[in-house]
Design a protein around this motif. Structure first.
Motif, PDB file in Angstrom:
ATOM      1  N   VAL A 206       0.833  -1.207   0.000  1.00 37.49           N
ATOM      2  CA  VAL A 206       0.000   0.000   0.000  1.00 37.49           C
ATOM      3  C   VAL A 206       0.866   1.255   0.000  1.00 37.49           C
ATOM      4  O   VAL A 206       0.519   2.277  -0.614  1.00 37.49           O
ATOM      5  N   ARG A 208       3.756   1.710  -1.447  1.00 36.03           N
ATOM      6  CA  ARG A 208       4.608   1.882  -2.626  1.00 36.03           C
ATOM      7  C   ARG A 208       4.312   3.150  -3.423  1.00 36.03           C
ATOM      8  O   ARG A 208       5.242   3.875  -3.804  1.00 36.03           O
ATOM      9  N   PRO A 209       3.058   3.461  -3.736  1.00 34.65           N
ATOM     10  CA  PRO A 209       2.811   4.677  -4.532  1.00 34.65           C
ATOM     11  C   PRO A 209       3.266   5.957  -3.833  1.00 34.65           C
ATOM     12  O   PRO A 209       3.643   6.927  -4.500  1.00 34.65           O
ATOM     13  N   PRO A 289      -4.805   7.541  -6.902  1.00 37.22           N
ATOM     14  CA  PRO A 289      -4.416   6.138  -7.038  1.00 37.22           C
ATOM     15  C   PRO A 289      -5.573   5.172  -6.815  1.00 37.22           C
ATOM     16  O   PRO A 289      -5.637   4.119  -7.457  1.00 37.22           O
ATOM     17  N   ASP A 293      -5.436   3.585 -10.327  1.00 35.13           N
ATOM     18  CA  ASP A 293      -4.405   2.553 -10.208  1.00 35.13           C
ATOM     19  C   ASP A 293      -5.058   1.305  -9.634  1.00 35.13           C
ATOM     20  O   ASP A 293      -5.260   1.174  -8.425  1.00 35.13           O
ATOM     21  N   GLU A 295      -4.094  -1.765  -9.268  1.00 33.15           N
ATOM     22  CA  GLU A 295      -3.297  -2.580  -8.344  1.00 33.15           C
ATOM     23  C   GLU A 295      -3.315  -1.977  -6.942  1.00 33.15           C
ATOM     24  O   GLU A 295      -3.464  -2.693  -5.938  1.00 33.15           O
ATOM     25  N   HIS A 296      -3.167  -0.653  -6.862  1.00 30.99           N
ATOM     26  CA  HIS A 296      -3.184  -0.002  -5.558  1.00 30.99           C
ATOM     27  C   HIS A 296      -4.570  -0.092  -4.923  1.00 30.99           C
ATOM     28  O   HIS A 296      -4.690  -0.365  -3.710  1.00 30.99           O
ATOM     29  N   ALA A 299      -4.922  -3.444  -3.487  1.00 30.40           N
ATOM     30  CA  ALA A 299      -4.090  -3.621  -2.290  1.00 30.40           C
ATOM     31  C   ALA A 299      -4.753  -2.983  -1.080  1.00 30.40           C
ATOM     32  O   ALA A 299      -4.725  -3.547   0.030  1.00 30.40           O
ATOM     33  N   VAL A 300      -5.350  -1.803  -1.266  1.00 25.71           N
ATOM     34  CA  VAL A 300      -6.026  -1.119  -0.161  1.00 25.71           C
ATOM     35  C   VAL A 300      -7.242  -1.919   0.289  1.00 25.71           C
ATOM     36  O   VAL A 300      -7.456  -2.139   1.495  1.00 25.71           O
TER      37      VAL A 300
END
Length: 349
Positions: A206, A208-209, A289, A293, A295-296, A299-300
């Protein structure tokens, strides 16, 4: 069994392939908890969960199943090559299994909820009521008596883990250890602590961005302050994880009686870290994001669901009880019995 129920399609298929690769590769030679390399075991789980949290959940379950078999039934021998395992011991309302002795063996009847990998695993360990107490059983998921319920996990978070309700009717089962053996063992709490390694990997994903935005020069002073706070929280949690791993290796049989306290503290700390990372990354980056995004956003959503295996104030109350007992003249944290801790972890397995 197949590896996709069509939701969310391609990603679920990818997670299924990754899980099969894990079970055939890294999952075959992970160090057992307390065997001297718990740190290395958890590093693999952290990295796997950071790659994809649904994959991390499946990998943790597979690794935990192998560790349980090694601890509870050491004479059972290695599990067959190519098998993928889950641990389905969650016992919230509506999740009761009954084991009945029949024709020299055992059969299971009932419904088990929260069965991660229901369409991906080949085998599972499940707890069931024998009439003399709870006992652990091994089941083959290809049997006609094992029926996952499609649509029983409509949530977006952790969708690719295929955590479905599973109905069992006359399902043949093999006992693994004696009555109570699953809960009454040091590895019960060691395994509970290991789940926190997956939560931590999810928190790193989470974050990474936010790190990427800082490196690209897109953060103002407020954003950089959020990044600093995230870094501090992750660093603290990582140190706690590996300190706990060292303590487990130093006392694998839990002769000190501190395994439950350790697991409760670690899980609470990492859950709090995950919550802080989710909030600070969102405040720093805004909706962008989450909206653009995929992928993000996944992940969240996944981490938000997964950390609810921590039972918030209930787990903190159990920890407080142990601490209070340790402060009493004859008390010692972790040596007052495991009933509360057993119940807490059993409801999320």
């Amino acid at each position: 069994m197949g590896v996709s129920d069509g939701s969310p399609g391609g990603h679920t298929d990818r997670v299924g392939r990754w899980f099969a690769e894990f079970a055939a590769g890294p999952g075959t030679d992970l160090a057992l908890p307390g065997a001297g390399a718990t740190h290395a075991r958890w590093r693999v789980l952290v990295a796997t969960a950071e790659r994809d949290l649904a994959l991390g959940r499946l990998a943790e379950g597979h690794a935990d199943a192998l560790a349980i078999i090694a601890e509870v039934a050491p004479d059972a021998g290695p599990v067959p090559d190519g098998t993928r395992w889950g641990v389905w011991a969650a016992e919230p309302p509506g999740s009761r299994l009954v084991a009945t002795a029949r024709d020299g063996g055992w059969v299971l009847d009932g419904v088990r909820r929260y069965c991660s990998g229901a369409l991906m695993c080949t085998h599972a360990l499940v707890t069931a009521d024998t009439g003399e107490g709870s006992r652990l059983f091994r089941i083959d998921l290809d049997h006609v008596g094992c029926r996952p319920r499609p649509g029983s996990w409509p949530a977006v978070g952790m969708a690719a883990s295929q955590t479905l309700d599973v109905e069992m009717a006359g399902l043949p089962a093999r006992p693994v250890g004696a009555v109570g053996a699953y809960l009454d063992r040091p590895g019960f709490h060691h395994g509970g602590a290991g789940v926190a390694a997956c939560w931590f990997g999810g928190a790193r994903a989470v974050a990474r961005p936010l790190t990427a935005a800082a490196r690209a020069g897109r953060l103002d002073a407020h954003g950089l302050a959020q990044l600093g706070a995230v870094d501090l929280a992750l660093h603290t949690a990582e140190r706690a994880l590996y300190a706990a791993a060292a303590e487990i290796d130093a006392d694998p049989a839990d002769r000190s009686g501190t395994a439950e306290v350790r697991a409760l503290r670690l899980r609470a700390l990492v859950e709090r870290t995950c919550t802080e990372v989710l909030e600070r990354v969102g405040r720093a980056l805004g909706a962008g994001p989450l909206c653009h995004d995929g992928e993000h956003a996944r992940a969240v959503a996944d981490l938000t669901v997964y950390i609810r295996q921590h039972h918030a104030e209930r787990d903190l109350a159990r920890l407080g009880t142990l601490v209070a007992e340790a402060s009493a003249p004859c008390g010692r944290a972790g040596q007052s019995g495991r009933t509360g801790g057993e119940r807490a972890k059993a409801t999320v397995r």
